[in-house]
Structure formats: structure tokens, C-alpha cells
Design an enzyme around this catalytic site. Structure first.
Site, PDB file in Angstrom:
ATOM      1  N   TRP A 241       6.411 -26.052  29.061  1.00  0.00           N
ATOM      2  CA  TRP A 241       4.831 -26.236  28.485  1.00  0.00           C
ATOM      3  C   TRP A 241       4.511 -27.676  28.739  1.00  0.00           C
ATOM      4  CZ3 TRP A 241       2.701 -29.378  24.728  1.00  0.00           C
ATOM      5  CH2 TRP A 241       1.397 -29.102  24.498  1.00  0.00           C
ATOM      6  N   HIS A 242       5.247 -28.775  28.369  1.00  0.00           N
ATOM      7  CA  HIS A 242       4.879 -30.004  28.520  1.00  0.00           C
ATOM      8  C   HIS A 242       4.790 -30.485  29.942  1.00  0.00           C
ATOM      9  CE1 HIS A 242       6.290 -30.505  24.281  1.00  0.00           C
ATOM     10  NE2 HIS A 242       5.463 -31.614  24.195  1.00  0.00           N
ATOM     11  N   GLY A 243       5.483 -30.058  30.745  1.00  0.00           N
ATOM     12  CA  GLY A 243       5.087 -30.330  32.312  1.00  0.00           C
ATOM     13  C   GLY A 243       6.094 -29.854  33.432  1.00  0.00           C
ATOM     14  N   PHE A 388      -0.686 -33.332  29.602  1.00  0.00           N
ATOM     15  CA  PHE A 388      -0.128 -32.061  29.342  1.00  0.00           C
ATOM     16  C   PHE A 388      -0.967 -31.020  29.122  1.00  0.00           C
ATOM     17  CE2 PHE A 388       3.088 -35.292  27.665  1.00  0.00           C
ATOM     18  CZ  PHE A 388       3.739 -35.497  28.822  1.00  0.00           C
TER      19      PHE A 388
END
Length: 388
Positions: A241-243, A388
Site C-alpha cells: 500500500w505504501h508504494g 502515498f
């Protein structure tokens, strides 16, 4: 799946495309899909989590479906939190959206105090730390290990002050308007374990992942191996999810593996009163989190390992002349104030009652405001978590 489609297209298409292309090239095959050069909408991850969380809550019967389209749109895109959170649930925010709001002096005062402190730790601490961090990490090959280590510690503090600063500003603005958002941070670097860290860091994300990923997988209500697998998958999702980069995946996996180790050894929480043991646990947890942040910050895995290798193999004496004397004074003053506030809130909240006196409180507000104007870095760029 449709709720996640915009996120997959805008944020992960190129990453998946490049990874598949590299994998096929290793196998001797040449095939490449056309890349996308679209700009990623600001805050796409956060409002996607809002929308998907709402959909899952309705599906599981936790809430009833909203029939007012405007209320739903406001919930998904509530402006104080849309770019970097905190992530709200419909249970928390929807009743507040439907309620009639009138100005509340006490709530407005609390909101402005949070806004002031958020601006202070963002502009005075985070953005000034960024001057050192960006200089070293952009040219780490020219710096010895000790300088890289100082930069890593500074980044650990920078991302906390940057993200917590944004969260406080978002919560403060919302509170002045009559809305109460979830507190997103609770002194995470005083955690005594990685498990404890995630109960204090980005609390709204931890709640979302627990509710929508960990518990549906079975949570801790199953065998130990299955529980460990559930933890691993949850933090793998957090990393993804963060990147769209393998560095974020490694970062998420590291936190998941560390929590599994803690759970297996029974180290996930410490309720003892031995200050020496607690101090050691806090320091070890901080160093582990600091180590993981290197992967989070660097553009690729090879650079992250190169920086860590420098810290271990060739430490030396750190080069601190990258900041001027006055800049060090401003930075250290800000860090000391942050440390004082976090330590007081953690262990001495019922003491130092002199700080509750109106004259002292107003003096603190004026000093913080003046420090923002005189010490703040107003060219520091956007918030880290906006991407993000």
C-alpha cells in the site's frame, strides 16, 4: 475489486509492468506492455482506503448503506484528511457529517492548539532535518558510515514529525469545524516492541488493516502458524500500500517478520516496572525501526543495502558541518521540545502542573508561534506521505 481498480491503474501499473518485463528478460523472453505517464491523483491511497473500508463495512453488516450521495462523497473526500489521513471509518465520521454543527469554543481551542503543534514539528523539525537527510542520501557514496547513520536517525525523526505534523494539522482543522478525527500517533518512538510501535504509529492504518485484512484472515483465533501467516500477509499488504516499489515491500515484510519473532518469543509487550529493561527495549525497538526506515527512504534495494553496509563496515566520525551552527541550534531546540513533550505525555502527564497555568500556557503558545516564524523552513516542500 472495482474499488481498488483506480489505485491499481494509477499507482501500480508501471511497477507490475516493469517487474514482469524484468522477470521475462531473465527467462530469455522479450515482452513489454506500454507504460503509463499519468499523474497520480493526490491522496489516492487514502480515499481508496476510505471507500473500500466503507464498502467492506456495509458488506459485513457493520453499518447500513448510505443513501445520501453527497454525505457519502464528503465522507470519502473529507478535505482535512484526504491527502495523508488519518483514515476514518463510516461509524466514526458519518454521524458527524449528518449532525448539525455549531461553534464550540473549547473544541475550537483544542483544534488550534493541535494545529500549532503540528505546524511546529513539521516546519521547525521535520523540514530542517530534511536538509541534512536529503543531502546525505542523495550522495551517500561520498559519505562515511557514521554520517549515513546520523542521516538515518534524522530521517526516522523527520518522517515522524512530518507525518504526525500533518495528522495533527488535519485533526486540528477538523476539530475547529466541529469534527473529531482519530488520533494517528501516540509517541511511537517510546514503544517497547515492534508490536507496541504499530499500536502507536499511524493508528488509523493499523486499525484499518486489522479490521479489513488481519481479522478476516482469522486474526489470532487460529493456530500459531496460521496467526503468524496472518501477521505476515497484513504487513505485506501494508508495504504494498505504501508504494509501488520493492523497497516498501521489504519494509513491510521486515515489520511483519519482527512481529512474528516477538510473538513467538513472547516479547510483544512489556508490563514490568524495571526502567533499565524498559529503556533497553525502547532503544532496541528504535534501532530496528530506524534500520527498516532506510529501505523505506531509499529509491531501490541496492542503495538501501549500500547505505546499511557503510554504517556497519566503515562507521568513522560523522560529518556534521552540513548544517551551520545556527541551524543546529534551531534543530536541537526543536528536537528537545519534542522529546520533552513526548516524555511528559507518556510518563509525567499528572506532574508539572505548572504548565496548566493560563499564563504559562499562553507563553508556550507565543514561543512556539515565534519559533515557527523564525526557525521554520518554509521551502521544505510537500508532506512525505502525500505521495502515498
Amino acid at each position: 475489486m472495482l474499488g481498488l481498480l483506480p489505485l491499481l491503474v494509477f499507482k501500480y501499473y508501471n511497477f507490475i509492468n516493469e517487474s514482469l518485463t524484468s522477470l521475462l528478460q531473465v527467462s530469455g523472453l522479450k515482452f513489454e506492455l506500454p507504460g503509463l505517464n499519468w499523474a497520480i491523483p493526490v491522496g489516492i491511497s487514502f480515499f481508496t482506503f476510505q471507500a473500500v473500508g466503507y464498502m467492506l463495512d456495509v458488506y459485513h453488516g457493520r453499518i447500513k448503506a448510505e443513501k445520501n450521495l453527497l454525505d457519502y462523497v464528503l465522507f470519502v473526500s473529507f478535505f482535512p484528511q484526504v491527502t495523508s489521513g488519518p483514515i476514518s471509518t463510516a461509524e466514526d465520521l458519518m454521524p458527524q457529517i449528518k449532525a448539525t454543527h455549531t461553534f464550540d469554543y473549547e473544541q475550537g481551542k483544542q483544534g488550534l492548539k493541535q494545529l500549532l503543534w503540528g505546524m511546529f514539528i513539521k516546519l521547525v523539525i521535520a523540514d530542517r532535518l530534511g536538509l541534512f537527510v536529503d543531502t546525505v542520501y542523495a550522495n551517500y557514496i561520498h559519505y562515511i558510515g557514521a554520517t549515513c547513520f546520523v542521516a538515518s536517525v534524522f530521517y526516522t525523526l523527520q518522517i515522524y514529525c512530518d507525518f504526525a505534523g500533518y495528522s495533527l494539522m488535519a485533526i486540528g482543522i477538523a476539530r475547529t469545524l466541529g469534527f473529531n478525527l482519530i488520533d494517528n500517533f501516540r509517541r511511537p518512538y517510546l514503544a517497547t516492541s515492534i508490536t507496541d510501535f504499530w499500536k502507536r504509529w499511524h493508528i488509523s492504518l493499523t486499525r484499518w488493516l486489522t479490521r479489513q485484512v488481519y481479522i478476516p484472515l482469522g486474526g489470532s483465533r487460529c493456530s500459531k502458524p496460521r496467526t503468524y501467516w496472518n501477521i505476515f500477509v497484513t504487513f505485506l499488504v501494508s508495504g504494498i500500500w505504501h508504494g509501488a516499489n520493492w523497497t516498501f515491500i521489504v519494509w513491510g515484510v521486515m515489520h511483519g517478520v519482527l512481529q512474528i519473532i516477538e510473538k513467538a518469543l513472547g516479547w510483544q509487550k512489556y508490563e514490568g516496572k524495571n526502567w533499565a529493561v524498559k529503556t533497553v527495549r525502547i532503544c532496541v525497538t528504535f534501532l530496528l525501526v530506524n534500520f527498516a526506515w532506510v529501505f523505506f527512504r531509499m529509491p531501490n534495494i541496492s542503495d538501501a543495502f549500500a547505505v546499511i553496509g557503510k554504517m556497519i563496515v566503515a562507521p568513522g566520525v560523522p560529518k556534521l558541518a552540513l548544517l551551520q551552527g545556527s541551524e543546529w541550534f534551531m534543530l536541537l531546540t526543536g528536537i528537545l521540545l519534542l522529546a520533552f513533550k513526548d516524555l511528559r505525555d507518556e510518563w509525567f502527564s499528572n506532574r508539572l502542573k505548572v504548565l496548566q497555568r493560563p499564563l504559562v500556557r499562553w507563553a508556550v503558545y507565543v514561543v512556539l508561534f515565534c519559533m515557527i516564524l523564525n526557525f521554520g523552513v518554509f521551502s521544505g516542500g510537500s508532506f512525505i506521505y502525500v505521495s502515498f
